[in-house]
Design a protein around this motif. Structure first.
Motif, PDB file in Angstrom:
ATOM      1  N   ASP A   1       2.026  45.134   9.259  1.00 30.82           N
ATOM      2  CA  ASP A   1       2.476  44.429   8.068  1.00 30.82           C
ATOM      3  C   ASP A   1       1.358  43.601   7.443  1.00 30.82           C
ATOM      4  OD1 ASP A   1       4.736  44.008   6.366  1.00 30.82           O
ATOM      5  OD2 ASP A   1       4.803  41.937   7.063  1.00 30.82           O
ATOM      6  N   ASN A   2       0.309  43.352   8.216  1.00 28.69           N
ATOM      7  CA  ASN A   2      -0.825  42.564   7.718  1.00 28.69           C
ATOM      8  C   ASN A   2      -2.112  43.216   8.208  1.00 28.69           C
ATOM      9  OD1 ASN A   2       0.577  39.951   6.606  1.00 28.69           O
ATOM     10  ND2 ASN A   2       1.527  40.348   8.596  1.00 28.69           N
ATOM     11  N   ILE A   3      -2.609  44.158   7.438  1.00 24.00           N
ATOM     12  CA  ILE A   3      -3.735  44.984   7.876  1.00 24.00           C
ATOM     13  C   ILE A   3      -5.011  44.552   7.154  1.00 24.00           C
ATOM     14  CG2 ILE A   3      -4.661  47.328   7.993  1.00 24.00           C
ATOM     15  CD1 ILE A   3      -1.765  48.336   8.015  1.00 24.00           C
ATOM     16  N   TYR A   4      -6.029  44.160   7.940  1.00 23.77           N
ATOM     17  CA  TYR A   4      -7.379  43.920   7.425  1.00 23.77           C
ATOM     18  C   TYR A   4      -8.276  45.028   7.965  1.00 23.77           C
ATOM     19  CZ  TYR A   4      -6.144  39.215   5.834  1.00 23.77           C
ATOM     20  OH  TYR A   4      -5.579  38.151   5.178  1.00 23.77           O
TER      21      TYR A   4
ATOM     22  N   ILE B   1      -1.098  47.059  -1.275  1.00 20.17           N
ATOM     23  CA  ILE B   1      -1.823  45.788  -1.325  1.00 20.17           C
ATOM     24  C   ILE B   1      -0.803  44.653  -1.314  1.00 20.17           C
ATOM     25  CG2 ILE B   1      -3.406  44.383  -2.679  1.00 20.17           C
ATOM     26  CD1 ILE B   1      -4.482  47.037  -3.848  1.00 20.17           C
ATOM     27  N   LYS B   2      -0.991  43.746  -0.400  1.00 17.97           N
ATOM     28  CA  LYS B   2      -0.013  42.681  -0.174  1.00 17.97           C
ATOM     29  C   LYS B   2      -0.511  41.371  -0.786  1.00 17.97           C
ATOM     30  CE  LYS B   2       2.761  40.749   3.608  1.00 17.97           C
ATOM     31  NZ  LYS B   2       2.979  40.761   5.053  1.00 17.97           N
ATOM     32  N   SER B   3       0.426  40.611  -1.314  1.00 14.20           N
ATOM     33  CA  SER B   3       0.084  39.308  -1.889  1.00 14.20           C
ATOM     34  C   SER B   3      -0.369  38.358  -0.784  1.00 14.20           C
ATOM     35  CB  SER B   3       1.304  38.717  -2.603  1.00 14.20           C
ATOM     36  OG  SER B   3       1.060  37.367  -2.956  1.00 14.20           O
ATOM     37  N   GLN B   4      -1.413  37.598  -1.050  1.00 10.90           N
ATOM     38  CA  GLN B   4      -1.926  36.620  -0.085  1.00 10.90           C
ATOM     39  C   GLN B   4      -1.660  35.194  -0.545  1.00 10.90           C
ATOM     40  OE1 GLN B   4      -5.711  37.616   1.879  1.00 10.90           O
ATOM     41  NE2 GLN B   4      -5.884  39.356   0.468  1.00 10.90           N
TER      42      GLN B   4
ATOM     43  N   SER C   1     -11.646  44.128   1.582  1.00  4.77           N
ATOM     44  CA  SER C   1     -11.164  42.765   1.328  1.00  4.77           C
ATOM     45  C   SER C   1      -9.657  42.611   1.231  1.00  4.77           C
ATOM     46  CB  SER C   1     -11.815  42.231   0.052  1.00  4.77           C
ATOM     47  OG  SER C   1     -11.558  43.119  -1.037  1.00  4.77           O
ATOM     48  N   PRO C   2      -8.884  43.554   0.683  1.00  3.34           N
ATOM     49  CA  PRO C   2      -7.456  43.281   0.500  1.00  3.34           C
ATOM     50  C   PRO C   2      -6.695  43.219   1.823  1.00  3.34           C
ATOM     51  CG  PRO C   2      -8.180  45.141  -0.846  1.00  3.34           C
ATOM     52  CD  PRO C   2      -9.252  44.868   0.137  1.00  3.34           C
ATOM     53  N   LEU C   3      -5.523  42.597   1.750  1.00  5.03           N
ATOM     54  CA  LEU C   3      -4.558  42.615   2.848  1.00  5.03           C
ATOM     55  C   LEU C   3      -3.563  43.722   2.537  1.00  5.03           C
ATOM     56  CD1 LEU C   3      -3.311  41.285   5.409  1.00  5.03           C
ATOM     57  CD2 LEU C   3      -1.986  39.843   3.848  1.00  5.03           C
ATOM     58  N   PHE C   4      -3.357  44.620   3.503  1.00  2.31           N
ATOM     59  CA  PHE C   4      -2.471  45.761   3.285  1.00  2.31           C
ATOM     60  C   PHE C   4      -1.221  45.643   4.154  1.00  2.31           C
ATOM     61  CE2 PHE C   4      -6.670  47.610   2.299  1.00  2.31           C
ATOM     62  CZ  PHE C   4      -6.415  48.119   1.038  1.00  2.31           C
ATOM     63  N   THR C   5      -0.163  46.279   3.678  1.00  2.00           N
ATOM     64  CA  THR C   5       1.018  46.511   4.508  1.00  2.00           C
ATOM     65  C   THR C   5       1.306  48.004   4.464  1.00  2.00           C
ATOM     66  OG1 THR C   5       3.340  45.942   4.913  1.00  2.00           O
ATOM     67  CG2 THR C   5       2.657  46.093   2.616  1.00  2.00           C
ATOM     68  N   LEU C   6       1.775  48.539   5.563  1.00  2.00           N
ATOM     69  CA  LEU C   6       1.935  49.984   5.670  1.00  2.00           C
ATOM     70  C   LEU C   6       3.405  50.371   5.513  1.00  2.00           C
ATOM     71  CD1 LEU C   6       0.095  52.388   7.895  1.00  2.00           C
ATOM     72  CD2 LEU C   6       2.573  52.471   7.981  1.00  2.00           C
TER      73      LEU C   6
ATOM     74  N   SER D   1       9.093  41.206  10.373  1.00  2.00           N
ATOM     75  CA  SER D   1       8.128  42.264  10.120  1.00  2.00           C
ATOM     76  C   SER D   1       6.744  41.657  10.200  1.00  2.00           C
ATOM     77  CB  SER D   1       8.368  42.884   8.737  1.00  2.00           C
ATOM     78  OG  SER D   1       7.399  43.870   8.466  1.00  2.00           O
ATOM     79  N   GLY D   2       5.904  42.244  11.003  1.00  2.00           N
ATOM     80  CA  GLY D   2       4.553  41.716  11.185  1.00  2.00           C
ATOM     81  C   GLY D   2       4.466  40.845  12.422  1.00  2.00           C
ATOM     82  N   HIS D   3       3.280  40.797  12.994  1.00  2.00           N
ATOM     83  CA  HIS D   3       3.085  40.082  14.260  1.00  2.00           C
ATOM     84  C   HIS D   3       3.347  38.595  14.138  1.00  2.00           C
ATOM     85  CE1 HIS D   3       0.483  43.316  16.456  1.00  2.00           C
ATOM     86  NE2 HIS D   3       1.639  43.775  16.024  1.00  2.00           N
TER      87      HIS D   3
END
Length: 1438
Positions: free
Chosen positions: A998-1001, A186-189, A973-978, A1159-1161
């Motif tokens: 890096d930012n998965i919904y 779970i990534k901080s938003q 609901s959370p934003l995930f990073t793999l 990292s991430g789009h």
């Protein structure tokens, strides 16, 4: 092929049996039928547990790298055209069987090929014959054809046959790997970092069967009930929202989460407990809310507090977080091998577990001999000599603090140097000079001399210089003292009788020299004793130097090396004494304490003391093949199934006296030859002195048995067949004597040597019998089992083969004593005590029990050495452990796991134990190791561990797509990073996904991603033998013979660590040409695949496990002298104020090297715009360097097209975070670490300077100016934080507290832009210093909040920073608006006050940003990205 490699690890015999049975198995089989066929065929060679291990290995693809390594070796040959299989004969290749003959004829003219440790050499191959390597695929017709040809030649001893796997047309089909973990964290938003670019993500289809929530397959339900489509949609939404709600928890609700989770696991039925643990730990963020309602009892709190996540396999310990599945598999397989061997000895299961807990492995310590011998002439004694009277006497002085490297002068004989020498040898004088240097400089070293000279009775010292020196030494000792005698010996430089006479006449002018040196001299003490002590200790060729009884290596006897090594040993041993100081009273004899250590042995024999040992497998016994009561001959079945007669047991104790003898010696030799008889005689003499030894004999005839060539052997056999034990023993003792053999040779009747009480007539009839069957059986046993040539000698001790002994090699009574003492210390007594508990039936108890000790010792000692076993006791497990009982009656594994159920360990451990339970019979206890008073959610990620017990097939018989991680029924609901959690040796990269990992919904999308195993890691540690320190800056290259440099690296000062990446295969490690090769040479290496003295280090990467090697280097002597001269000149220049000459600059290509990470789009979008802004403002060639570890497949596919379009170079670099360096778990902090911790090793050694530019930066000037900026001797330059925007003063943490005092007026610098002079950076070991500081600070979780910039600012006093002008980096958060117009770069810093999203800030702050963005988008539209097909051999998927 994988299956054959599994068998090869069991034994080479099983490998070749399998090859022979499966020469051609091609046919029409689907995947499952083929798999079932080969498993069925191999089942005949393996037990049921081993078959399960095989299936597990195949599911892991454990041998994929092994087969691939052979493929790479074959490609280096290379294969001849048109051949699907081929021979290689000393470098010449063919697949034509007719041309093989000519190649064999010319083979001796060409060098033999190098054979690797993993090569498959046909048993019985003639080692002196030409080497023929067959490259082929087992089971194909072509293999069968060539195999039959070469097999016939190998059977005749014409060739050495080696088989290597080779696939002429390897499949392009990828295979999925397992044994790794996947984490959705779970990534901080707090700061919005999502790209608004639309991605063509896959929306879950209405009929998709994977659309599962809480067990409902909504895809199928909608297909079956299309009329309920809307209702099913609502139900799905309700289930998702109700079950996956992640409401935040209060702090008080989190305090007992660990105990509450444990309580839920312990409350479940034992059959379900592991599944419950897996579900709770792997989906903890959504399960935590429900666990807060779980009630925990007081006894759960009391019983669930232990220490760390560990797992024990019969007291072998594994750290779950650090162990790869393959390590677990190896331990499991090794334990299974031992357990089945013990079971074959009819040992009951409870006793098997007790035996497995024994530590019987040989010690790696250096062995020493006893120096308390009167033959040693001690020059000094630190405890009694007056010259040391001012030194402190108390051993407590060892604990007094001193500066590093200071040798403590204490009046105790802690350090003893003994020199054994022949004074007539040339190098003796040099050794005596070193000893004199130690003595005159008051080094706390007791020095002793042992003179090895002629020991004849009537030796005249006036004729023999060595004897003259000994008598002169003894005379001066008597007349003056030992110090004067030592000085006189040292004074004799060129030893001759005349020189000795001159020394005596000079010091004692009135003495008759001939009375001292002559044949009737009375000063002859210790002359014979010195040689006797030398021969008794067996320390090797003269001269010998020993420190506390431990002999030095031959290469350490060079005078300079001897001095260095001795001083090092003194310092090293001091720490040992410090630990033992509480055991030493002031009146305790220190030398007795040293000599009572377990490494002190009666004699040094490298064959006996070597830790590299070969053992017989004595476990394959049968109930029907028991010891014969009268002949005392063991009948034994070897691996091939042939029945052979094993040794005739000769013992003083054949009559059962109830005494178990833990040591069994088998003497192998031709007893009709003097060397064989002498070996037997020495063994019998030792047996008479020991109550622990049994003795057996195996005759290995030098020629075909006949009446004339087997007199002694037949006499021994006849006596054993017909006489009582005591009479047979006395008679055989006579037969082993040389005078007896000589008399028999002259024709003396055998009965002349009969001993009292013998039944002579019965003996004579047995002796005169015409049959030689027992001799033929013994010869076959020696040839087929012991692998000995005719007439060769050997000693077998409890199954360990010592030999073959060389023709003139001495193995005497002292060696048998040493061998016995080693066995008793390491294994014999321990196993004996266990066997005594077995309750063996009274009939012949001592014989059966002694046999059992021998066989158990052979089995346990033959296992690879691992960590020492430690037995753990648990007082109570009623309320703290999950218990799963084994199947009754079968051998089982006793497994104990200790884990906190809300940690990463539990996420990995639960699925591993579930697989383990399916593989083997286990007695499993899982102890809950809970934490109390938690203040934060302990697990903030969802986790899947990919592991299967065996290969899975689909309904049509084809292989399933493979093991993969599936995240179903996830919160939306959370934003995930793999993140991927792979074994340490794997270097993987993401492929084939269009989504931002890096930012998965997960809102209504089905995300798939694949990772490929790109490289395996080769790690190592390198040290300089002269200093013991890492050779900082030393450079290594890795390549092949045709391409020597494929990758290169630099040795860190931190532990001398280095790493290189490569694919499976055989690689050559070398010092890099240039300064590294000119200054250093490779001294030795360990853990490689080439001999230790080889200049080329060959390393074969042939499995997925970590490969760590050790390399020692030394400085060339001439270079060492040059270094000293340079140092002295620098010192002199420092005193005279000489100017430092400028270092000439080498011409380099005019290129700007720019390093960046993303990292991430979103950040990759920023990165493209940053690159474009750089290119728009410079005409100098640019090369971009990107950290490959976290780039998306989309970016890696796009960047080649952009490079071609805009005319720049680029390179992707990667480095695996070293296992010894404190690991970060959060992706963002890992990326920060890569920005600063590995700058010296991340880039090729040819790169001298680079700029780091953050991805979210816009450049408005020519960066050539920054590249050429004068750093004034600093290794790097950073821009200080702006201080002009006053409203942000409250956020400037560096203006107060720790940072204000630490910086002491210096500025705090930002890490968004910096320039690094890599040449200077490497020269001052800045990388090593930064890593050392990081290792210390990172242990505190509250330290290094902003790792990439806190660390260099913290190290500003040790690694200076050159402050760049402020205009080089403008950031709206910290800089005022008026300074913006001077900005050379603009950075989109996060604003802690407004939390403005990056995209929004970019458009608002940077006028040209939108134009750059649109230009990149236009270019992207014109570029065709290739389809998602890859040619990689291995991949990881989820």
């Amino acid at each position: 092929l994988f299956l054959s490699e599994f068998l090869a690890e069991e034994s080479q015999e099983k490998f070749w049996d399998f090859v022979e049975a499966n020469q051609n198995i091609e046919g029409e089989h689907d995947d499952q039928a083929y798999y079932d066929l080969i498993v069925k065929r191999v089942s005949a060679l393996l037990s049921s547990v081993q078959v399960n291990m095989l299936k597990f290995a195949l599911s892991l693809r454990a041998y994929s790298a092994t087969v691939h390594s052979f493929q790479q070796i074959a490609s280096n040959e290379p294969p001849p055209s048109g051949c699907s299989a081929f021979f290689s004969v000393h470098g010449e290749k063919t697949c034509d069987t007719e041309s093989l003959e000519s190649l064999l004829e010319t083979a001796p003219k060409r060098p033999k090929p190098y054979l690797f440790k993993g090569d498959h050499k046909f048993p019985g191959s003639n080692p002196d014959a030409p080497v023929v390597i067959l490259y082929a695929e087992i089971g194909t017709p072509e293999f069968q054809r060539l195999h039959q040809v070469i097999l016939s030649k190998a059977d005749k001893g014409l060739v050495t046959y080696v088989l290597r796997h080779f696939l002429a047309n390897p499949s392009s089909k990828k295979v999925y790997l397992s044994g790794y973990g996947v984490e959705l964290a779970i990534k901080s938003q707090e700061y919005k970092a999502k790209d608004d670019t639309q991605v063509n993500a896959t929306v879950i289809g209405e009929n998709d069967p994977v659309d599962e929530v809480q067990g409902f397959l909504f895809g199928k339900l909608k297909t079956i009930y299309p009329e309920l489509k809307e209702q099913l949609k609502e139900l799905r939404k309700h289930l998702v929202e109700s079950t996956n709600e992640m409401a935040p928890l209060k702090v008080w609700q989190m305090q007992d989460l660990s105990f509450q989770t444990a309580a839920r696991i312990l409350a479940a039925p034992s059959v379900d407990a592991l599944n419950v643990m897996k579900d709770l730990s792997q989906n903890f963020p959504t399960k935590a809310r429900y666990r807060t309602h779980t009630h925990t009892h007081t006894h759960t709190h009391t019983h669930t507090r232990t220490k760390r996540a560990l797992k024990f396999w019969h007291t072998q310990t594994l750290d779950i977080l650090q162990s790869a599945v393959l390590d677990v598999f190896e331990v499991l397989r090794s334990e299974a091998r031992v357990m089945e061997g013990l079971r074959s000895l009819l040992i009951e299961t409870p006793f098997i577990l007790d035996i497995l807990k024994l530590n019987v492995q040989p010690s790696d310590s250096d062995y020493a001999v006893d120096i308390r011998n009167p033959a040693i002439n001690w020059i000094n004694n630190l405890e009694t000599d007056h010259r040391y009277s001012s030194w402190p006497y108390n051993v407590q002085e060892l604990l007094r603090p001193t500066f590093p490297g200071v040798i403590r002068q204490i009046r105790k004989n802690f350090h003893n140097l003994v020199i054994i020498l022949d004074p007539t040898q040339e190098n003796s004088a040099e050794l005596l000079s070193v000893a004199e240097m130690f003595y005159t400089n008051n080094i706390p070293l007791r020095i002793g001399l042992v003179f090895v000279v002629s020991d004849g009775d009537d030796i005249d010292g006036m004729q023999d210089a060595g004897v003259a020196l000994v008598r002169a030494y003894n005379y001066i000792c008597d007349e003056v003292d030992t110090q004067s005698a030592f000085e006189a010996v040292v004074a004799v430089r060129q030893l001759s009788v005349g020189d000795v006479v001159k020394v005596l006449e000079k010091r004692f002018p009135y003495v008759e020299v001939s009375s001292i040196l002559g044949a009737d001299s009375s000063y002859d003490g210790n002359r014979k004793e010195g040689r006797a002590y030398y021969e008794q200790t067996g320390v090797g060729p003269l001269p010998v130097v020993m420190y506390n009884g431990m002999p030095y290596q031959r290469e350490q006897l060079d005078p300079d090396e001897l001095e260095t090594v001795t001083m090092h040993k003194i310092l090293e041993t001091t720490s040992f004494y410090q630990r033992a100081v509480y055991l030493l009273a002031t009146d305790h004899d220190v030398v007795d304490f040293i000599m009572n250590q377990p490494n002190v042995v009666p004699r040094i024999n490298p064959r006996v003391l070597s830790t590299s040992r070969t053992y017989l497998d004595l476990s394959d016994t049968s109930e029907s093949l028991r010891t014969h009561k009268h002949t005392h001959a063991h009948t034994y079945i070897n691996h091939s199934g042939d029945i052979a007669i094993a040794p005739l047991l000769l013992s003083l104790w054949l009559l059962d006296d109830g005494y178990i003898r833990p040591v069994t010696f088998w003497v192998v030799g031709d007893f009709d030859q003097p060397s064989g008889r002498q070996l037997l005689y020495d063994a019998i003499r030792h047996m008479k002195t020991s109550n622990n030894v049994r003795l057996g004999m195996i005759n290995n005839p030098s020629a075909n048995p006949s009446a004339d060539t087997s007199r002694v052997a037949r006499a021994i056999w006849a006596a054993m067949q017909t006489q009582t034990a005591n009479n047979a023993k006395n008679f055989i003792t006579k037969m082993a004597k040389e005078e007896t053999a000589a008399a028999l040779e002259r024709g003396t009747d055998i009965t002349e040597f009969a001993v009292g009480g013998m039944d002579v007539s019965l003996f004579k009839s047995a002796y005169a019998g015409p049959k030689f069957d027992f001799l033929l059986s013994h010869a076959a046993y020696c040839r087929d089992v012991l692998k000995l040539k005719k007439g060769q000698r050997a000693v077998i001790s409890n199954g360990r083969i010592i030999g073959p002994l060389e023709e003139k090699e001495v193995f005497n009574q002292d060696d048998f004593l040493l061998l016995e003492s080693i066995i008793l210390k390491t294994s014999g007594e321990r196993i004996k005590s266990k066997v005594q508990q077995f309750g063996i039936e009274e009939d012949r108890i001592s014989l059966r029990a002694s046999d059992l000790v021998m066989k158990v010792d052979a089995l346990l000692s033959s296992q690879p050495k691992g960590e020492a076993r430690v037995e753990y006791g648990f007082a109570d497990d009623r309320y703290s452990a999950v218990k799963i009982r084994p199947t009754e009656g079968d051998v089982y594994f006793d497994v104990v796991a200790v884990v906190d159920p809300v940690t990463r360990d539990a996420q990995k451990l639960a699925p591993l134990l579930l697989v383990l339970k399916q593989l083997v019979n286990v007695n499993l206890r899982v102890f809950m190791n809970c934490q109390s008073k938690l203040s934060d959610l302990p697990l903030k990620s969802f986790y899947r561990y990919v592991l299967e017990p065996e290969v899975v097939f689909q309904a049509d018989g084809s292989l399933s797509p493979g093991p993969m991680a599936k995240f179903l029924d996830m919160p939306q609901s959370p934003l995930f990073t793999l993140n991927l959690n792979t074994p340490e040796s794997w270097m993987v990269e993401s492929v084939h996904t269009r989504y931002d990992l890096d930012n998965i919904y997960l809102e209504e999308v089905r995300l798939t991603a694949e990772y490929e195993l790109e490289y395996l890691l080769l790690e190592g540690h390198c040290f300089d033998v002269s200093t013991g320190q890492p050779p900082r800056g030393l450079q290594f290259t890795l390549g092949t013979a045709s391409e020597p440099v494929i990758v290169d690296t630099i040795v860190m000062a931190n532990l001398g660590y280095f790493q290189l990446k490569a694919n499976p295969g055989a690689w050559i490690l070398k010092l890099r040409k240039g300064r590294s090769e000119e200054i250093y040479k490779i001294y030795s290496h360990d853990g490689t695949d080439s001999p230790a003295d080889s200049d080329d280090i060959i390393v074969v990467l042939n499995n997925f496990k970590s490969r760590i090697i050790k390399v020692k280097v030394s400085v060339y002597l001439i270079i060492y002298c040059q270094i000293v001269c340079v140092f002295l000149s620098l010192v002199l220049r420092g005193f005279t104020g000489g100017a430092k000459p400028e270092e000439p600059k080498q011409e380099k290509d005019d290129v700007i090297n720019i390093f960046s990470v993303a990292s991430g789009h979103l950040y990759e979008r920023f990165l493209r715009i940053m690159m474009l802004s750089v290119l728009k403002h410079t005409k100098t060639p640019v090369k971009f360097w990107f950290l490959k570890n976290y780039l998306s497949p989309t970016f890696k596919e796009f960047i080649p097209h952009m490079a071609k379009e805009y005319g720049f170079q680029y390179e992707l670099v990667q480095y695996k975070w070293p296992r010894w360096l404190h690991q970060q778990t959060e992706k963002q902090r890992i990326i920060w670490g890569y920005k600063i911790l590995f700058l010296d090793v991340l880039f090729p050694l040819a790169v001298d300077k680079f700029l780091f530019v953050d991805a979210d930066q816009i450049v408005r000037t020519d960066l050539k100016e920054l590249r050429d900026f004068d750093l004034e001797g600093a290794p790097y330059g950073y821009t200080p934080f702006c201080e002009s925007r006053r409203e942000m003063d409250g956020y400037r943490f560096w203006k107060s507290g720790y940072w204000a005092s630490h910086l002491a007026g210096r500025k705090y610098h930002i890490s968004a832009l910096y320039v690094v002079d890599l040449k200077k950076f490497r020269k001052i070991a800045a990388g090593d210093r930064l890593r050392g500081q990081y290792q210390g600070l990172s242990q505190d979780p509250n330290s290094l909040s902003n790792l990439d910039q806190d660390l260099p600012n913290n190290m500003i006093h040790q690694v200076p920073i050159k402050s760049l002008p402020q205009e080089w980096l403008w950031c709206e958060t910290w800089c005022d608006d008026t300074s913006k117009k001077k900005a050379k770069t603009i950075d989109l810093c996060n604003n802690p006050m407004t939390k403005e999203p990056k995209l929004q800030a970019a458009v608002r702050i940077v006028a040209e940003w939108t134009d750059y963005d649109q230009e990149i988008k236009r270019r992207t539209c014109c570029i065709h990205i290739p389809s998602e097909n890859s040619n990689s051999d291995e991949k990881i998927g989820f």
